[in-house]
Design an enzyme around this catalytic site. Structure first.
Site, PDB file in Angstrom:
ATOM      1  N   THR A 203      -3.087   4.601  -3.279  1.00  0.00           N
ATOM      2  CA  THR A 203      -1.911   4.710  -4.129  1.00  0.00           C
ATOM      3  C   THR A 203      -1.345   6.114  -3.987  1.00  0.00           C
ATOM      4  O   THR A 203      -2.089   7.046  -3.724  1.00  0.00           O
ATOM      5  CB  THR A 203      -2.279   4.462  -5.607  1.00  0.00           C
ATOM      6  OG1 THR A 203      -2.984   3.236  -5.730  1.00  0.00           O
ATOM      7  CG2 THR A 203      -1.051   4.423  -6.483  1.00  0.00           C
ATOM      8  N   GLY A 233      -2.004  -4.886  -8.622  1.00  0.00           N
ATOM      9  CA  GLY A 233      -2.825  -3.930  -9.340  1.00  0.00           C
ATOM     10  C   GLY A 233      -2.039  -3.189 -10.401  1.00  0.00           C
ATOM     11  O   GLY A 233      -1.002  -3.655 -10.891  1.00  0.00           O
ATOM     12  N   THR A 254      -4.376   6.431  -9.896  1.00  0.00           N
ATOM     13  CA  THR A 254      -4.886   5.863  -8.656  1.00  0.00           C
ATOM     14  C   THR A 254      -6.343   5.497  -8.863  1.00  0.00           C
ATOM     15  O   THR A 254      -7.122   6.321  -9.338  1.00  0.00           O
ATOM     16  CB  THR A 254      -4.751   6.835  -7.472  1.00  0.00           C
ATOM     17  OG1 THR A 254      -5.405   6.262  -6.323  1.00  0.00           O
ATOM     18  CG2 THR A 254      -5.356   8.202  -7.758  1.00  0.00           C
ATOM     19  N   GLY A 257      -7.699  -0.730  -9.848  1.00  0.00           N
ATOM     20  CA  GLY A 257      -6.506  -1.222 -10.535  1.00  0.00           C
ATOM     21  C   GLY A 257      -6.787  -2.117 -11.714  1.00  0.00           C
ATOM     22  O   GLY A 257      -6.155  -1.989 -12.777  1.00  0.00           O
TER      23      GLY A 257
END
Length: 336
Positions: A203, A233, A254, A257
């Site tokens: 991410t 996510g 990040t 998720g």
């Protein structure tokens, strides 16, 4: 368990000055021999992107513009799992998600499960600005993008050989499915990335406060290697992977998720500050180092509060990250 702070691009207290923070994912340090050259490529990319955000803020630009541009640049860089260089689903396709939030107005925009939008964060920004809705998904999101002049690309645009090889390793692993966050012990890949590409949370994100004191946050992702098509996510979920309010804080996350969604991790930081009176560092540490860990969650977040304080806690071995106050050199780091 790793500490939540370090002296390089970590916890800073410098009030009421424009500042931007970015992340490029968190995860485990690679098991293969690390390449100093590859590590420098990551650090240089982080530094350049922080500097671009700083320039917008220094010119009097908005926090919203700064995070939009920073995430767009992260999407354009194949070193990170967003946009160009996004990971593959089990079906060999790409599905991208993005979200953005304006702390001044609480307006937000998000898209998920798209595979022809070159820069998902730019479309999320259009949703924020032009739509009465907050989120579009799949074909509806792509139609919205086309209607509003967004650049569309063929699916092959997102392909990189490194990500395709990552999918093949995941498919051949014992479990048959390897999530970016599960820490499965795959055979050494020979990757010289600073963070193990097979065990990394893919991410990217940015948070900023501008000279007017407005906050903004943006998050974008290519998802998880070998995930089932259609899985979404936390990255495009407002309150889970992205949140901003001028009253409290801007956050981009990040990590695992599903756990970030179950805990509403980004909003929880704001709630702990607003309702419990915790400082930014206390609130973000409580979420990342306690609440997420209690549910088996791993990863981190970047956050800037309404006073311009910065926190970058993570409970994994590393997190690609950078911070830049206006008129100061960017600080970038990967490990603790």
């Amino acid at each position: 368990m790793s500490s939540s702070t370090d002296n390089s691009a970590a916890s800073v207290s410098n009030k009421k000055r424009p500042v931007i923070a970015i992340h490029g994912g968190a995860g485990a340090i690679t098991r293969a021999a690390m390449s100093a050259e590859k590590e420098q490529h990551y650090l240089q990319a982080l530094e350049d992107i922080v500097a671009s955000g700083q320039a917008i803020l220094a010119a009097g630009g908005s926090a919203l513009d700064a995070v939009t541009e920073a995430v767009r640049l992260l999407e354009e860089c194949p070193l990170f799992n967003a946009g160009k260089g996004a990971v593959f689903t089990h079906q060999g396709t790409h599905e991208l998600d993005a979200s953005i939030m304006d702390g001044r107005t609480l307006d937000a925009g998000a898209i998920s499960c798209v595979n022809h939008i070159r820069n998902p964060i730019l479309t999320a920004r259009k949703v924020l600005e032009l739509s009465p809705h907050v989120m579009f998904t799949g074909a509806g999101a792509e139609n919205f993008a086309r209607e509003h002049g967004q650049e569309m690309v063929g699916a092959d645009y997102f392909h990189t050989d490194e990500r395709f090889e990552q999918l093949q390793r995941a498919k051949s692993s014992e479990s048959g499915v390897v999530l970016d966050h599960d820490g499965a012990a795959l055979a050494a890949s020979g990757s010289d990335d600073p963070l193990d590409a097979d065990r990394k949370f893919g991410t990217v994100g940015a948070v900023a406060i501008d000279a007017q004191g407005n906050l903004a946050a943006a998050t974008s992702t290519g998802g998880m290697t070998n995930k089932q098509a259609g899985r979404v996510g936390d990255s495009p979920i407002i309150g889970a992977g992205c949140y901003a309010s001028n009253r409290t804080v801007a956050v981009s996350c990040t990590g695992t998720g599903e756990v970030f969604m179950r805990t509403l991790a980004a909003y929880d930081v704001a709630a702990l500050m607003d309702y419990a009176g915790l400082t930014l560092q206390q609130a973000s540490d409580k979420v990342v180092m306690e609440k997420l860990v209690a549910l088996g969650g791993s990863g981190g977040m970047i956050a800037i509060d309404h006073l311009g304080n910065v926190a970058l806690p993570f409970n994994s071995e590393g997190m690609y990250r950078g911070v830049g106050y206006v008129d100061e050199a960017p600080q970038v780091a990967i490990y603790q």
